[in-house]
Design a protein around this motif. Sequence first.
Motif, short mmCIF file in Angstrom:
data_model
loop_
_atom_site.label_atom_id
_atom_site.label_comp_id
_atom_site.label_asym_id
_atom_site.label_seq_id
_atom_site.Cartn_x
_atom_site.Cartn_y
_atom_site.Cartn_z
N UNK A 40 12.94 11.80 -22.88
CA UNK A 40 11.97 11.87 -22.06
C UNK A 40 10.59 12.53 -21.90
N UNK A 41 10.73 13.20 -23.05
CA UNK A 41 9.47 14.29 -23.21
C UNK A 41 9.10 15.00 -22.15
N UNK A 42 9.85 15.70 -21.59
CA UNK A 42 9.56 16.20 -20.22
C UNK A 42 10.62 17.71 -20.24
N UNK A 43 10.22 18.56 -19.38
CA UNK A 43 10.76 19.80 -19.08
C UNK A 43 11.47 19.44 -17.77
N UNK A 44 12.56 19.89 -17.67
CA UNK A 44 13.21 19.52 -16.11
C UNK A 44 13.95 21.04 -15.64
N UNK A 45 13.66 21.17 -14.35
CA UNK A 45 14.32 22.52 -13.64
C UNK A 45 15.35 22.08 -12.84
N UNK A 46 16.46 22.87 -13.06
CA UNK A 46 17.74 22.76 -12.36
C UNK A 46 17.89 23.96 -11.23
N UNK A 47 17.78 24.13 -10.13
CA UNK A 47 17.88 25.04 -9.28
C UNK A 47 19.50 25.49 -9.07
N UNK A 48 19.61 26.80 -9.28
CA UNK A 48 20.94 27.12 -9.17
C UNK A 48 21.56 28.17 -8.01
N UNK A 49 20.48 28.17 -7.05
CA UNK A 49 20.34 29.34 -5.99
C UNK A 49 20.79 28.82 -4.90
N UNK A 50 21.24 27.68 -4.78
CA UNK A 50 21.79 26.96 -3.39
C UNK A 50 20.66 26.54 -2.54
N UNK A 51 19.36 26.31 -2.89
CA UNK A 51 18.29 25.97 -2.18
C UNK A 51 18.70 24.37 -1.54
N UNK A 52 18.07 23.82 -0.38
CA UNK A 52 18.13 22.42 0.03
C UNK A 52 17.22 21.79 -0.75
N UNK A 53 17.72 20.35 -0.90
CA UNK A 53 16.39 19.33 -1.49
C UNK A 53 15.42 19.29 -0.45
N UNK A 54 14.30 19.04 -0.94
CA UNK A 54 13.02 18.75 0.09
C UNK A 54 13.10 17.77 0.91
N UNK A 55 12.48 17.40 1.92
CA UNK A 55 12.57 16.38 2.85
C UNK A 55 12.16 14.89 2.24
N UNK A 56 12.25 14.07 2.85
CA UNK A 56 12.21 12.65 2.22
C UNK A 56 11.01 12.34 2.09
N UNK A 57 9.94 12.80 2.80
CA UNK A 57 8.56 12.77 2.56
C UNK A 57 7.94 13.56 1.38
N UNK A 58 8.70 14.42 0.85
CA UNK A 58 7.89 15.46 -0.05
C UNK A 58 7.71 14.51 -1.43
N UNK A 59 6.89 15.09 -2.16
CA UNK A 59 6.57 14.30 -3.58
C UNK A 59 7.69 13.99 -4.40
N UNK A 60 7.46 12.62 -5.05
CA UNK A 60 8.54 12.15 -5.72
C UNK A 60 7.89 12.46 -7.38
N UNK A 61 8.59 12.87 -8.29
CA UNK A 61 7.89 12.94 -9.53
C UNK A 61 8.92 12.24 -10.66
N UNK A 62 8.49 12.15 -11.94
CA UNK A 62 9.54 11.36 -12.98
C UNK A 62 10.70 12.03 -13.17
N UNK A 63 10.59 13.51 -13.04
CA UNK A 63 11.85 14.36 -13.21
C UNK A 63 12.89 14.60 -12.07
N UNK A 64 12.21 14.40 -10.91
CA UNK A 64 13.00 14.47 -9.59
C UNK A 64 12.92 15.87 -9.20
N UNK A 65 14.06 16.29 -8.32
CA UNK A 65 14.27 17.71 -7.82
C UNK A 65 15.66 17.87 -7.94
N UNK A 66 16.28 18.58 -8.85
CA UNK A 66 17.43 19.03 -9.27
C UNK A 66 18.03 20.25 -8.85
N UNK A 67 19.27 20.29 -8.23
CA UNK A 67 19.76 21.43 -8.01
C UNK A 67 21.30 21.30 -8.53
#
Length: 162
Positions: A40-67
């Motif tokens: 996919x030619x992209x860096x992806x970050x996976x948060x392992x610190x228990x943080x919640x996912x952002x609100x539904x109105x937060x920006x969307x990206x090709x890689x998304x938000x990963x926990x």
Amino acid sequence: MDDPEARCLPPGIPRMQATQFPFQMYQLPDRIIQVWEGGAHMWRVIYMDGRPHPSASAPHTPGGFSTGVWEGQQLKVRTTHLKASMVWRNGVPHSDLATMTEYLWVRGDRLQISSIVDDPVYLSEPLVRTTDFVRNPTQHGVATPCEPTDEVFGRPKGDVPH
């Protein structure tokens, strides 16, 4: 796609499970995993610190938000906030409501990744993929240049083959 600049963009669903090039995972400080997904030619970050996912109105990206969270010997990764795009280059779309859950297992030199894509807009049931990889520390990924071209010549703009 009629926009030549958009033809080389990767699909929106992270493709770690289907990459043709090696991918790399790095453990960073603050319980974060960073993944280079060659296909996919992209860096992806996976948060392992228990943080919640952002609100539904937060920006969307090709890689998304990963926990991620460890469940025994497997890593469970949940990805939300994906930009509307394609599930795969065959043109099957996914909406910005799509989510993906991945399970990663390491057994010796083998890595197995199972992913489940849910999209209430375009998929009538979850799309499930499983891929196995064998560790090869001497292999290196090579960037594949993309040159946009017309795949089907002579079709009027907006014509859909059927």
